[in-house]
Write an enzyme that holds these catalytic residues in place. Structure first.
Site, short mmCIF file in Angstrom:
data_model
loop_
_atom_site.label_atom_id
_atom_site.label_comp_id
_atom_site.label_asym_id
_atom_site.label_seq_id
_atom_site.Cartn_x
_atom_site.Cartn_y
_atom_site.Cartn_z
N PHE A 243 -21.15 -19.97 12.26
CA PHE A 243 -21.46 -19.27 12.63
C PHE A 243 -20.57 -18.07 12.44
CE2 PHE A 243 -22.11 -22.56 16.48
CZ PHE A 243 -22.75 -22.68 16.59
N GLY A 471 -28.36 -25.07 10.66
CA GLY A 471 -28.72 -25.45 12.08
C GLY A 471 -30.29 -24.44 12.11
N GLU A 709 -28.21 -12.97 14.58
CA GLU A 709 -27.42 -12.75 15.30
C GLU A 709 -27.90 -11.49 16.52
OE1 GLU A 709 -23.58 -12.10 12.42
OE2 GLU A 709 -25.97 -12.50 11.35
MO1 MOS Z 1 -22.24 -15.46 10.37
S1 MOS Z 1 -21.08 -14.31 11.35
O1 MOS Z 1 -22.97 -13.38 9.57
O2 MOS Z 1 -22.21 -16.46 9.53
#
Ligand code: MOS
Length: 745
Positions: A243, A471, A709
């Site tokens: 993340f 993942g 995202e």
């Molecule tokens: Mo992401 S916040 O670009 O791993």
């Protein structure tokens, strides 16, 4: 030059299952902390229990006398680090805490490191240190200190962007809203906490560590330990989530590596869940003011987005929420301004849709409130106002299927029957029903990557790039691209990835990994096939001899482009050429001038239904439909899973997730999964993802954008707006809680 072609679609576009799926569910996949080299020492770091002050005493004798404890490092005896933990030598290095002094600048900061023969002994040794402090009142929260204006945003972006005459835009408004929203601090909580096993052999360092930036981070490790980057080997075959937090090097890792070097034994460190809340980054809290004005035609005269976010006292990452208003709506004037406040917390960092997630939450709710004030349906209002060219720059979008996302999402959801006023829909069981929507937007970046593709005499292919599968399925989707580029079925491809001795696969971040590493793999495959074609067409013994119209690669054979009856297998071509392998290389990045010609984004629209108990105000998201245009979808199964994961994060953001500080101590009171809520299966139902077809020839030759995202954006606002539609109460603070609705009674 001979023209060679490969066909896309034999593997790309297919819903292949994860190549690492069986290994993961059977426990065969080796994660960093699963490594147990001989002579291993276990490290446990001691977290500060104050947020501001200094450590005055540690009972080192007690810890050292505990059986199994080998060493205790504190600022008094910590061996020197070659690189300064307070420096920022590279793009993704942050100021960090590696026992450089006794100061405490946030709760859970490392204040000592205990090394022991077992994890139990290290844990007990850490407990026996019983730190004493000289503490000062911590500054916590958005009102904890005096805000300052952010000059330079994250990763080189400006803190403020202004297009047009903002004052004139406000003055021209016939109707306006002026609204303030708050979003909470959130902490990265991948299933696998930060972990590493560090082993030294002289000046050679081997790290088993989950990394989103496998090759790139070698340079930073080299800096801290004064060794050339080539001396660092990083093995990161599997990540249990990241993340954003695993693209960055944090203090506890530096301490474990230093201990391994000093004690000449391998060291393992794995953070406990509570230790994730502090030294390894998070999403800062925000307070956002949105002022929107519209003219008689229902079009925006101004969109003025100001955001205040918490950051640490010693570094500069600021959740860039206001930037979420830059790419989407065509206001006559636009202002996006960031402010920050320095408080006693660990430094925030990039966390899934950094900036956009928080910014979109506020923006999409404010858009809804503006629409309502103008007595317009929220979808109609967005259709009037979404931008045809990028606001401010005037650049055309490289591709834009947003209108189609609105259409397909609304149709699938059944938006057309929605009454405009709130509290109009009551379910047969008495539940208040509400429908809301939000627009999704995320930029479509590319970074730089390199790859190798090798054709072997047995007709199989080996492709190599140090990509990171955290993942999301990179190992599968990238192999599909590579297979098509080599004209081979997926099962004939061996894909080596996840270690730093391979060509640089770029970072797994910004939703740009498939576009970047995939383009490099494609280029490498094309290069190998070109070489193979040149050998065959120049060889009088080949059926392809003189096939000057070019060759096409498919199914492990080359075909003459103008005569399908002339073909030869890769194995035959290679055997006649002496049986050696053919190696192609490729690299990819976006030419800088491409960004001068087009604005590059993925787009989407999210529609939410909530059902709310009219007496208890318990809230449930009962349906969530997201329609996204994200360029070429390499693997629909994995892409939908990514988009769904983002939307679930949106549910989490809207209703669950929040780190809460005790303002007296500065500590986070819910630093565990009992108190830090995230949605479980029972919180998620009726989720649907539509991928809207989009050919974007400008982002990269394969037309790949990101899906990691964007799902978070749009979703939070959609849920907030649905809650208003069900109850008539506007809650402007996330996560929305039962008591917020009770207060609106
Ligand atoms: Mo992401 S916040 O670009 O791993």
């Amino acid at each position: 030059m001979l023209e060679t072609r490969t066909r896309f679609g034999s593997n790309s576009g297919q819903p292949a299952t994860r190549r690492d799926g069986i290994a993961k569910v059977t426990g065969v996949a080796n994660f960093a902390a699963d490594n147990r080299p001989d002579d291993l020492l276990h490290a446990v770091y001691v977290p500060a229990t104050i947020a501001r002050g200094r450590v005055t005493h540690l009972d080192i004798a007690a810890a050292k006398s505990h059986p199994g404890v080998v060493e205790v490092f504190t600022p008094e005896n910590r061996p020197p680090l070659a690189g300064d933990p307070e420096a920022k030598p590279f793009l993704f290095t942050f100021r960090t805490d590696a026992l450089q002094n006794s100061d405490v600048r946030y709760a859970n900061q490392p204040i000592a490191l205990v090394l022991a023969e077992t994890i139990e002994a290290a844990t007990e040794g850490a407990r026996l240190l019983v730190p004493q402090y000289e503490d000062q009142a911590p500054r916590i929260g958005l009102d904890g200190a005096t805000p300052y204006k952010v000059e330079a945003g994250n990763f080189g972006r400006p803190g403020e962007t202004i297009f047009g005459d903002v004052a004139a835009g406000h003055a021209a408004a016939k109707l306006s809203v002026d609204l303030t929203y708050e979003t909470p601090a959130q902490y990265h909580n991948p299933m696998e906490t930060h972990a590493l096993v560090a082993a030294w052999d002289g000046d050679l360092l081997t790290l088993d560590i989950p990394s989103q930036a496998i090759v790139m981070s070698r340079a930073a490790f080299g800096y801290y330990f004064d060794i050339p980057p080539e001396n660092v080997t990083i093995r990161s075959p599997y990540l249990g989530g990241g993340f954003g937090s695993k693209a960055i090097i944090h203090g506890p890792a530096l301490l474990a590596i230093l201990a391994a070097r000093t004690l000449r034994r391998p060291v393992k460190l794995m953070l406990r869940r509570d230790q994730m809340f502090g030294p390894v980054g998070h999403r800062g809290a925000t307070r956002q003011r949105l002022r929107i004005g519209i003219g008689d035609d229902g079009r925006m005269t101004v969109l003025d987005h100001e955001s205040l976010a918490t950051t640490s006292t010693f570094d500069d990452f600021v959740e860039g929420a206001a930037a979420a208003s830059l790419g989407l709506y065509a206001a006559g004037a636009l202002r996006s301004s960031q402010y920050a406040v320095r408080v006693d917390i660990g430094t925030p960092g990039p966390m899934r849709a950094p900036g956009e997630a928080s910014g979109s939450a506020a923006l999409e709710c404010a858009i809804d409130e503006m629409a309502e004030k103008a007595c317009l349906d929220p979808l109609d209002f967005r259709l009037r106002n979404y931008a045809e060219v990028e606001p401010g720059t005037g650049l055309p979008y490289s591709s834009k299927a947003l209108r189609e996302c609105y259409r397909q999402g609304a149709e699938r959801f059944g938006w057309a029957g929605r009454p405009r006023a709130p509290r109009q829909m009551i379910h047969e069981n008495g539940m208040l029903v509400g429908w809301g929507m939000g627009t999704a937007l995320f930029h479509a970046p590319m970074f730089a990557a390199e790859a190798r593709a090798t054709l072997r005499p047995d007709g199989t292919g080996l492709v190599e790039t140090a990509a990171a599968d955290m993942g999301q399925g990179a190992w599968t989707a990238l192999a599909q691209i590579a297979a098509d580029s080599l004209g081979l079925p997926l099962e004939k491809i061996e894909f080596r990835s996840g270690t730093s001795d391979l060509p640089d696969g770029g970072i797994a971040g910004g939703s740009g990994h498939t576009a970047t590493a995939g383009s490099a793999l494609h280029a490498a495959g094309v290069d190998a096939i070109r070489q193979l074609g040149e050998i065959a067409t120049a060889d009088p013994a080949s059926p392809l001899f003189g096939a000057n119209a070019g060759v096409v690669a498919r199914g492990g054979r080359l075909y003459a482009r103008d005569d399908d009856s002339r073909s030869e297998s890769y194995g035959e071509i290679i055997a006649r050429a002496g049986g050696t392998t053919i190696r192609g290389t490729g690299n990819a990045s976006r030419p800088p001038e491409a960004a001068q010609r087009h604005a590059m984004y993925s787009h989407g629209a999210v529609f939410a239904e909530v059902k709310i108990d009219p007496e208890l105000f318990q809230m449930r998201v009962t349906r969530l439909v997201g329609a996204f245009a994200a360029g070429r979808i390499i693997n629909p199964r994995l892409a939908e899973s990514q988009l769904m994961g983002g939307m679930i994060w949106g549910i989490s953001f809207a209703l669950h997730e929040e780190a809460r500080h005790d303002h007296r101590t500065g500590r986070i009171v819910n630093a565990d999964f009992a108190g830090y809520h995230i949605p479980v299966n029972a919180d998620v139902s009726g989720l649907e993802v539509i991928t809207v077809h989009e050919d974007d020839p400008h982002v990269n030759p394969l037309g790949i954008k990101g899906v990691g995202e964007i799902g978070v954006t749009g979703t939070v606002g959609a849920i907030g707006n649905a809650i208003w539609h069900a109850t008539g109460t506007r809650v402007r603070r996330f996560p929305i809680k039962i008591e917020d609705l009770l207060a609106g009674l």
